[in-house]
Design a protein around this motif. Sequence first.
Motif, PDB file in Angstrom:
ATOM      1  N   VAL A   1      65.262  45.794   5.817  1.00 48.76           N
ATOM      2  CA  VAL A   1      65.331  46.306   4.391  1.00 48.76           C
ATOM      3  C   VAL A   1      66.408  47.362   4.640  1.00 48.76           C
ATOM      4  O   VAL A   1      66.064  48.435   5.354  1.00 48.76           O
ATOM      5  CB  VAL A   1      63.944  46.713   4.053  1.00 48.76           C
ATOM      6  CG1 VAL A   1      64.013  47.203   2.353  1.00 48.76           C
ATOM      7  CG2 VAL A   1      62.968  45.603   4.122  1.00 48.76           C
ATOM      8  N   THR A   2      67.703  47.079   4.095  1.00 42.54           N
ATOM      9  CA  THR A   2      68.515  48.350   3.840  1.00 42.54           C
ATOM     10  C   THR A   2      68.452  49.291   2.956  1.00 42.54           C
ATOM     11  O   THR A   2      67.553  49.103   1.921  1.00 42.54           O
ATOM     12  CB  THR A   2      69.892  47.366   3.791  1.00 42.54           C
ATOM     13  OG1 THR A   2      70.046  47.130   2.454  1.00 42.54           O
ATOM     14  CG2 THR A   2      70.237  46.640   5.021  1.00 42.54           C
ATOM     15  N   ASN A   3      69.323  50.537   3.104  1.00 38.96           N
ATOM     16  CA  ASN A   3      69.175  51.524   2.196  1.00 38.96           C
ATOM     17  C   ASN A   3      67.617  51.838   1.757  1.00 38.96           C
ATOM     18  O   ASN A   3      67.519  51.882   0.276  1.00 38.96           O
ATOM     19  CB  ASN A   3      70.059  51.186   0.962  1.00 38.96           C
ATOM     20  CG  ASN A   3      70.317  52.179   0.172  1.00 38.96           C
ATOM     21  OD1 ASN A   3      70.324  53.352   0.331  1.00 38.96           O
ATOM     22  ND2 ASN A   3      70.770  51.995  -1.311  1.00 38.96           N
ATOM     23  N   MET A   4      66.843  52.295   2.476  1.00 37.92           N
ATOM     24  CA  MET A   4      65.548  52.598   2.333  1.00 37.92           C
ATOM     25  C   MET A   4      65.447  53.873   1.528  1.00 37.92           C
ATOM     26  O   MET A   4      66.153  54.802   1.320  1.00 37.92           O
ATOM     27  CB  MET A   4      64.628  52.973   3.265  1.00 37.92           C
ATOM     28  CG  MET A   4      64.557  51.625   4.336  1.00 37.92           C
ATOM     29  SD  MET A   4      63.234  50.369   3.513  1.00 37.92           S
ATOM     30  CE  MET A   4      61.667  51.460   3.687  1.00 37.92           C
ATOM     31  N   GLY A   5      64.382  53.842   0.368  1.00 35.80           N
ATOM     32  CA  GLY A   5      64.311  55.029  -0.509  1.00 35.80           C
ATOM     33  C   GLY A   5      62.939  55.306  -0.791  1.00 35.80           C
ATOM     34  O   GLY A   5      61.946  54.549  -0.276  1.00 35.80           O
ATOM     35  N   PRO A   6      62.604  56.364  -1.270  1.00 36.80           N
ATOM     36  CA  PRO A   6      61.091  56.917  -1.354  1.00 36.80           C
ATOM     37  C   PRO A   6      60.269  55.883  -1.966  1.00 36.80           C
ATOM     38  O   PRO A   6      59.020  55.673  -1.737  1.00 36.80           O
ATOM     39  CB  PRO A   6      61.411  58.140  -2.162  1.00 36.80           C
ATOM     40  CG  PRO A   6      62.433  58.584  -2.217  1.00 36.80           C
ATOM     41  CD  PRO A   6      63.497  57.512  -1.838  1.00 36.80           C
ATOM     42  N   GLU A   7      60.730  54.998  -2.917  1.00 33.45           N
ATOM     43  CA  GLU A   7      60.006  53.863  -3.481  1.00 33.45           C
ATOM     44  C   GLU A   7      59.816  52.736  -2.873  1.00 33.45           C
ATOM     45  O   GLU A   7      58.839  51.960  -3.274  1.00 33.45           O
ATOM     46  CB  GLU A   7      60.967  53.377  -4.929  1.00 33.45           C
ATOM     47  CG  GLU A   7      62.108  52.701  -4.377  1.00 33.45           C
ATOM     48  CD  GLU A   7      63.185  53.569  -4.109  1.00 33.45           C
ATOM     49  OE1 GLU A   7      63.173  54.963  -4.109  1.00 33.45           O
ATOM     50  OE2 GLU A   7      64.478  52.865  -3.867  1.00 33.45           O
ATOM     51  N   ASP A   8      60.107  52.874  -1.565  1.00 33.07           N
ATOM     52  CA  ASP A   8      59.620  51.710  -0.453  1.00 33.07           C
ATOM     53  C   ASP A   8      58.490  52.234   0.371  1.00 33.07           C
ATOM     54  O   ASP A   8      58.420  51.448   1.422  1.00 33.07           O
ATOM     55  CB  ASP A   8      61.191  51.598   0.368  1.00 33.07           C
ATOM     56  CG  ASP A   8      62.226  51.020  -0.484  1.00 33.07           C
ATOM     57  OD1 ASP A   8      63.555  51.410  -0.409  1.00 33.07           O
ATOM     58  OD2 ASP A   8      62.137  49.747  -1.229  1.00 33.07           O
ATOM     59  N   THR A   9      58.336  53.226   0.240  1.00 34.35           N
ATOM     60  CA  THR A   9      57.085  53.834   0.987  1.00 34.35           C
ATOM     61  C   THR A   9      55.790  53.011   0.630  1.00 34.35           C
ATOM     62  O   THR A   9      55.920  52.456  -0.714  1.00 34.35           O
ATOM     63  CB  THR A   9      56.707  55.157   0.611  1.00 34.35           C
ATOM     64  OG1 THR A   9      57.712  56.177   1.131  1.00 34.35           O
ATOM     65  CG2 THR A   9      55.353  55.770   1.147  1.00 34.35           C
ATOM     66  N   GLY A  10      55.168  52.415   1.524  1.00 36.66           N
ATOM     67  CA  GLY A  10      53.916  51.695   1.260  1.00 36.66           C
ATOM     68  C   GLY A  10      53.408  50.824   2.622  1.00 36.66           C
ATOM     69  O   GLY A  10      54.102  51.357   3.745  1.00 36.66           O
ATOM     70  N   THR A  11      52.595  50.089   2.679  1.00 35.35           N
ATOM     71  CA  THR A  11      52.132  49.213   3.660  1.00 35.35           C
ATOM     72  C   THR A  11      53.017  47.747   3.564  1.00 35.35           C
ATOM     73  O   THR A  11      52.705  47.305   2.445  1.00 35.35           O
ATOM     74  CB  THR A  11      50.846  49.151   3.740  1.00 35.35           C
ATOM     75  OG1 THR A  11      50.052  50.486   3.795  1.00 35.35           O
ATOM     76  CG2 THR A  11      50.135  48.314   4.673  1.00 35.35           C
ATOM     77  N   TYR A  12      53.276  47.392   4.838  1.00 38.61           N
ATOM     78  CA  TYR A  12      54.117  46.108   4.800  1.00 38.61           C
ATOM     79  C   TYR A  12      53.208  45.273   5.608  1.00 38.61           C
ATOM     80  O   TYR A  12      52.584  45.602   6.774  1.00 38.61           O
ATOM     81  CB  TYR A  12      55.409  46.459   5.431  1.00 38.61           C
ATOM     82  CG  TYR A  12      56.442  47.179   4.906  1.00 38.61           C
ATOM     83  CD1 TYR A  12      56.369  48.456   4.381  1.00 38.61           C
ATOM     84  CD2 TYR A  12      57.561  46.412   3.986  1.00 38.61           C
ATOM     85  CE1 TYR A  12      57.212  49.071   3.289  1.00 38.61           C
ATOM     86  CE2 TYR A  12      58.579  47.083   3.272  1.00 38.61           C
ATOM     87  CZ  TYR A  12      58.210  48.278   2.634  1.00 38.61           C
ATOM     88  OH  TYR A  12      59.112  48.930   2.034  1.00 38.61           O
TER      89      TYR A  12
ATOM     90  N   LYS B   1      39.634  45.503   0.553  1.00 32.74           N
ATOM     91  CA  LYS B   1      38.825  46.776   0.893  1.00 32.74           C
ATOM     92  C   LYS B   1      39.855  47.758   1.179  1.00 32.74           C
ATOM     93  O   LYS B   1      40.777  47.616   2.038  1.00 32.74           O
ATOM     94  CB  LYS B   1      37.881  46.475   1.611  1.00 32.74           C
ATOM     95  CG  LYS B   1      36.917  45.269   1.374  1.00 32.74           C
ATOM     96  CD  LYS B   1      35.798  45.109   2.125  1.00 32.74           C
ATOM     97  CE  LYS B   1      34.806  43.910   1.511  1.00 32.74           C
ATOM     98  NZ  LYS B   1      33.663  43.550   2.423  1.00 32.74           N
ATOM     99  N   PRO B   2      39.439  49.027   0.951  1.00 37.46           N
ATOM    100  CA  PRO B   2      40.365  50.133   1.282  1.00 37.46           C
ATOM    101  C   PRO B   2      40.876  50.191   2.813  1.00 37.46           C
ATOM    102  O   PRO B   2      40.045  49.909   3.819  1.00 37.46           O
ATOM    103  CB  PRO B   2      39.664  51.348   1.075  1.00 37.46           C
ATOM    104  CG  PRO B   2      38.528  50.919   0.009  1.00 37.46           C
ATOM    105  CD  PRO B   2      38.303  49.526   0.572  1.00 37.46           C
ATOM    106  N   GLY B   3      42.143  50.385   3.009  1.00 41.71           N
ATOM    107  CA  GLY B   3      42.633  50.381   4.469  1.00 41.71           C
ATOM    108  C   GLY B   3      42.699  48.811   5.217  1.00 41.71           C
ATOM    109  O   GLY B   3      43.179  48.855   6.311  1.00 41.71           O
ATOM    110  N   LYS B   4      42.430  47.762   4.457  1.00 44.21           N
ATOM    111  CA  LYS B   4      42.518  46.496   4.871  1.00 44.21           C
ATOM    112  C   LYS B   4      43.275  45.717   4.082  1.00 44.21           C
ATOM    113  O   LYS B   4      43.607  45.857   3.144  1.00 44.21           O
ATOM    114  CB  LYS B   4      41.101  45.998   4.823  1.00 44.21           C
ATOM    115  CG  LYS B   4      39.973  46.900   5.772  1.00 44.21           C
ATOM    116  CD  LYS B   4      40.302  46.532   7.076  1.00 44.21           C
ATOM    117  CE  LYS B   4      39.101  47.200   7.678  1.00 44.21           C
ATOM    118  NZ  LYS B   4      39.321  47.350   9.303  1.00 44.21           N
TER     119      LYS B   4
END
Lengths: 124, 107
Positions: free
Chosen positions: A84-95, B39-42
């Motif tokens: 993923v190029t040009n990462m920004g704060p909106e790209d924060t998360g779990t992948y 579930k949270p964290g999963k």
Amino acid sequence: QITLKESGPTLVKPSQTLTLTCTVSGFSLSSNSVAVGWLRQAPGKAPEWLALIYWKDDKRYSPSLQSRLTITKDSSNNQVVLTVTNMGPEDTGTYYCAHKSQTVGYYLVFFDYWGPGIRVTVSS
Amino acid sequence: DIQVTQSPSTLSASVGDRVNITCRASESISSWLAWYQQKPGKAPEVLIYKTSRLHSGVPSRFSGSGSGTEFTLTISSLQPDDFATYYCQQYQSYSWTFGQGTKVDIK
């Protein structure tokens, strides 16, 4: 037993490129009808599908992010890579990487096995 | 893109209650709808696909119904392990999209 596991950096700076690796087991990335996808989930939000790669190297991308995404696979090492190029704060998360169910047709995509996810934060 | 909208966003219920969660699609998706529990964290886990087919190992208290644009996930008798967030996902049309989620918490 199908398993997937994500790896990569957990902190990236704005404008940098994120490279994540999904290592799979229990199936072959070159077997007929196999596909692996990447999804992400911002804190408190729903999952969002990003990209998908099929066994024959056909690829699909989220239209809203297509210009920033690249998915590839290395069947010999059982790995799928997302950049993923040009990462920004909106790209924060779990992948997450996930296995496409093989009970349905080529373009009918839902995910029956998921990795545990990797949390990525974009911050300077 | 096909949009999917879930209701309610939050649902407070007690153990033993019957629970219904609704998912509406912006256009017909035939029966191409899946439900996930998270579930949270999963990571999310698939419960149901093709509207009503239970994924392997999913308890029979979970069921799904509907077609076209309106779908329902039902938990016939809520158990302590069922307090979680539930998402629907349409897979009729690329790109594949999720509802915004329904959190089931303890009343």
